[in-house]
Design a protein around this motif. Structure first.
Motif, mmCIF file in Angstrom:
data_model
loop_
_atom_site.group_PDB
_atom_site.id
_atom_site.type_symbol
_atom_site.label_atom_id
_atom_site.label_comp_id
_atom_site.label_asym_id
_atom_site.label_seq_id
_atom_site.Cartn_x
_atom_site.Cartn_y
_atom_site.Cartn_z
ATOM 1 N N ILE A 35 -11.414 9.529 18.108
ATOM 2 C CA ILE A 35 -11.581 8.863 19.099
ATOM 3 C C ILE A 35 -10.486 7.845 19.220
ATOM 4 O O ILE A 35 -10.452 7.147 18.187
ATOM 5 C CB ILE A 35 -13.092 7.756 19.324
ATOM 6 C CG1 ILE A 35 -13.996 8.936 19.458
ATOM 7 C CG2 ILE A 35 -12.853 7.137 20.585
ATOM 8 C CD1 ILE A 35 -15.516 8.237 19.460
ATOM 9 N N SER A 36 -9.894 7.500 20.280
ATOM 10 C CA SER A 36 -8.744 6.699 20.270
ATOM 11 C C SER A 36 -8.786 6.022 21.634
ATOM 12 O O SER A 36 -9.537 6.439 22.436
ATOM 13 C CB SER A 36 -7.331 7.352 20.097
ATOM 14 O OG SER A 36 -7.051 7.955 21.377
ATOM 15 N N LYS A 37 -7.752 5.304 21.826
ATOM 16 C CA LYS A 37 -7.767 4.329 23.091
ATOM 17 C C LYS A 37 -7.557 5.295 24.402
ATOM 18 O O LYS A 37 -7.764 4.916 25.603
ATOM 19 C CB LYS A 37 -7.049 3.179 23.032
ATOM 20 C CG LYS A 37 -5.533 3.711 23.286
ATOM 21 C CD LYS A 37 -4.571 2.238 22.979
ATOM 22 C CE LYS A 37 -3.311 2.497 22.965
ATOM 23 N NZ LYS A 37 -2.108 1.355 22.957
ATOM 24 N N PHE B 136 -9.380 9.976 28.535
ATOM 25 C CA PHE B 136 -10.077 9.264 29.582
ATOM 26 C C PHE B 136 -9.459 8.854 31.053
ATOM 27 O O PHE B 136 -10.459 8.621 31.854
ATOM 28 C CB PHE B 136 -10.420 7.723 29.014
ATOM 29 C CG PHE B 136 -10.803 7.422 27.808
ATOM 30 C CD1 PHE B 136 -12.103 8.253 27.446
ATOM 31 C CD2 PHE B 136 -10.489 6.838 26.697
ATOM 32 C CE1 PHE B 136 -13.018 8.132 26.400
ATOM 33 C CE2 PHE B 136 -11.165 6.517 25.203
ATOM 34 C CZ PHE B 136 -12.463 7.378 25.167
ATOM 35 N N ASP B 137 -8.279 8.975 31.042
ATOM 36 C CA ASP B 137 -7.702 8.985 32.370
ATOM 37 C C ASP B 137 -8.316 10.417 33.399
ATOM 38 O O ASP B 137 -8.426 10.021 34.556
ATOM 39 C CB ASP B 137 -6.230 9.105 32.255
ATOM 40 C CG ASP B 137 -5.585 10.326 31.740
ATOM 41 O OD1 ASP B 137 -6.238 10.809 31.188
ATOM 42 O OD2 ASP B 137 -4.366 10.470 31.980
ATOM 43 N N PHE C 106 -16.199 8.200 30.494
ATOM 44 C CA PHE C 106 -16.488 7.902 29.012
ATOM 45 C C PHE C 106 -15.654 6.401 28.571
ATOM 46 O O PHE C 106 -15.989 6.031 27.555
ATOM 47 C CB PHE C 106 -15.854 9.011 28.245
ATOM 48 C CG PHE C 106 -16.473 10.234 28.197
ATOM 49 C CD1 PHE C 106 -17.768 10.508 27.477
ATOM 50 C CD2 PHE C 106 -16.026 11.238 29.042
ATOM 51 C CE1 PHE C 106 -18.458 11.630 27.636
ATOM 52 C CE2 PHE C 106 -16.648 12.569 29.389
ATOM 53 C CZ PHE C 106 -17.878 12.737 28.481
ATOM 54 N N ARG C 107 -14.787 6.105 29.493
ATOM 55 C CA ARG C 107 -14.033 4.990 28.942
ATOM 56 C C ARG C 107 -15.010 3.728 28.581
ATOM 57 O O ARG C 107 -14.759 2.971 27.920
ATOM 58 C CB ARG C 107 -13.280 4.466 30.316
ATOM 59 C CG ARG C 107 -11.861 3.584 30.080
ATOM 60 C CD ARG C 107 -11.064 3.497 31.153
ATOM 61 N NE ARG C 107 -9.960 4.426 30.873
ATOM 62 C CZ ARG C 107 -9.710 5.061 31.932
ATOM 63 N NH1 ARG C 107 -10.032 4.926 33.157
ATOM 64 N NH2 ARG C 107 -8.483 5.775 31.680
ATOM 65 N N PRO D 240 -8.975 20.820 33.642
ATOM 66 C CA PRO D 240 -9.198 19.794 34.593
ATOM 67 C C PRO D 240 -8.433 19.963 35.971
ATOM 68 O O PRO D 240 -9.155 19.608 36.850
ATOM 69 C CB PRO D 240 -8.810 18.565 33.613
ATOM 70 C CG PRO D 240 -7.984 19.052 32.874
ATOM 71 C CD PRO D 240 -8.095 20.464 32.531
ATOM 72 N N SER D 241 -7.517 20.645 36.063
ATOM 73 C CA SER D 241 -6.859 20.497 37.663
ATOM 74 C C SER D 241 -7.769 21.681 38.224
ATOM 75 O O SER D 241 -7.531 21.317 39.763
ATOM 76 C CB SER D 241 -5.446 21.047 37.232
ATOM 77 O OG SER D 241 -5.272 22.534 36.926
#
Length: 85
Positions: free
Chosen positions: A14-16, A32-33, A38-39, A74-75
């Motif tokens: 997990i990272s930012k 996350f974007d 989940f953010r 995701p698209s």
């Protein structure tokens, strides 16, 4: 009678920016974007992922259900929120 088979999913990092999810021999990035739900989740909540069927992931503590295909592509799954702005 055979028992219910469950698949094992594991969050490996997990990272930012997001987290890496290991599904059998495939590792997928969940940024996350693209998956903003989940953010605000805690590390503990993100780590508790269930993989009940080959295309279904569930985070019970966050009440998030995702198709594995939505992470791979995701698209093809535009974000839609039922929350009024």
């Amino acid at each position: 009678m055979l028992g219910t088979s469950t698949l094992a999913a594991e969050v490996t990092h997990i990272s930012k920016h997001g987290f890496w999810l290991l599904l059998a021999d495939e590792e997928l990035l969940v940024p996350f974007d693209q998956f903003p739900w989940f953010r605000k989740g805690t590390i503990e909540q993100i780590l508790k992922v269930e993989w009940p069927t080959p295309d279904h992931l569930y985070w019970p503590e966050l009440n998030i259900d995702l198709s594995v295909q939505s992470i791979r592509n995701p698209s093809e799954f535009p974000l839609v929120s039922g929350v009024a702005g």
